[in-house]
Enzyme design. Structure first.
Site, PDB file in Angstrom:
ATOM      1  N   CYS A  20      -1.365 -38.769 -20.680  1.00 45.64           N
ATOM      2  CA  CYS A  20      -1.889 -37.684 -21.080  1.00 45.64           C
ATOM      3  C   CYS A  20      -2.155 -37.585 -22.562  1.00 45.64           C
ATOM      4  CB  CYS A  20      -1.144 -36.296 -20.755  1.00 45.64           C
ATOM      5  SG  CYS A  20      -1.815 -34.793 -21.344  1.00 45.64           S
TER       6      CYS A  20
HETATM    7  N1  MHO Z   1      -1.354 -33.359 -15.094  1.00 48.89           N
HETATM    8  C1  MHO Z   1      -1.759 -32.451 -16.241  1.00 48.89           C
HETATM    9  C2  MHO Z   1      -2.475 -33.478 -17.227  1.00 48.89           C
HETATM   10  C3  MHO Z   1      -3.015 -32.969 -18.567  1.00 48.89           C
HETATM   11  S1  MHO Z   1      -3.867 -34.324 -19.180  1.00 48.89           S
HETATM   12  C4  MHO Z   1      -4.862 -34.006 -20.495  1.00 48.89           C
HETATM   13  C5  MHO Z   1      -2.890 -31.377 -15.999  1.00 48.89           C
HETATM   14  O1  MHO Z   1      -3.584 -31.770 -15.150  1.00 48.89           O
HETATM   15  O2  MHO Z   1      -2.715 -30.450 -16.650  1.00 48.89           O
HETATM   16  O3  MHO Z   1      -4.448 -35.264 -18.580  1.00 48.89           O
END
Ligand code: MHO
Length: 187
Positions: A20
């Site tokens: 992320c």
């Molecule tokens: N699993 C997280 C990841 C955020 S990231 C910007 C979400 O879906 O909020 O990939």
């Protein structure tokens, strides 16, 4: 590197994917010598990707950060050490609970020198006992960088109480502060 030579180089750029992008941004902005961090997408097949499309994992883009830094203050190898301190380079297409090729570990290099430094560091870390499993971080030439939507920029700073930020981003930012205590801004 000789400081005078390094200064004359001005700003350098690094493009890194390690899960992320909110996490990497929150970590890197804390480092001395880091001038800006932009979250975006790179390494996929479509033009102008957006968050919704890259989340399917089908466009092939990785979430990445584009880091601009002053090589006279922080060199590329040190930046990569920070990168390896805040993500797990041994899980293929995965960081923790985030699964999909958009979360792959990848170093997009901007020149032959970056490639050499990246490959040498990976070999070095691989030969150490830092992680029980082999490093799967890809090293490849930087493709087009697509800036992510505005709401993804400075995400952690703007959303510190959001659940994912508290559970996942904050500990990574804290780890960076611990490992790089002597290299933080306002230090
Ligand atoms: N699993 C997280 C990841 C955020 S990231 C910007 C979400 O879906 O909020 O990939």
């Amino acid at each position: 590197m000789n400081i005078e030579i390094a200064t004359s180089l001005g700003t350098s750029v690094a493009t890194l994917g390690g899960g992320c992008f909110w996490c990497l941004e929150a970590a890197f902005v804390q480092l001395q010598g880091v001038e800006s961090v932009v979250s975006g997408y790179a390494g996929g097949a479509t033009e102008n990707p957006d968050y919704h499309s890259i989340c399917t994992g089908r466009t092939g883009h990785a979430e990445v950060v584009e880091v601009r830094f002053d090589p006279a203050v922080i060199d590329y190898r040190t930046l990569l050490l920070a990168f390896f301190a805040v993500h797990d380079p041994t899980t293929l297409n995965r960081q923790g609970n985030d699964i999909g090729n958009q979360y792959r570990s990848v170093i997009f290099t901007h020149d032959a020198e970056q490639e050499r430094i990246a490959r040498e560091l990976i070999a070095e870390l691989g030969a150490s006992d830092t992680w029980p499993n082999p490093i799967v971080t890809a090293v490849s030439p930087a493709p087009t960088f697509w800036r992510a939507e505005d709401y993804h920029q400075n995400y952690y700073a703007n959303n510190p109480h959001q659940g994912y930020c508290q559970a996942v981003v904050a500990p990574k930012a804290a780890k960076l502060r611990k490992v790089f205590a002597g290299r933080l801004k306002n230090n």
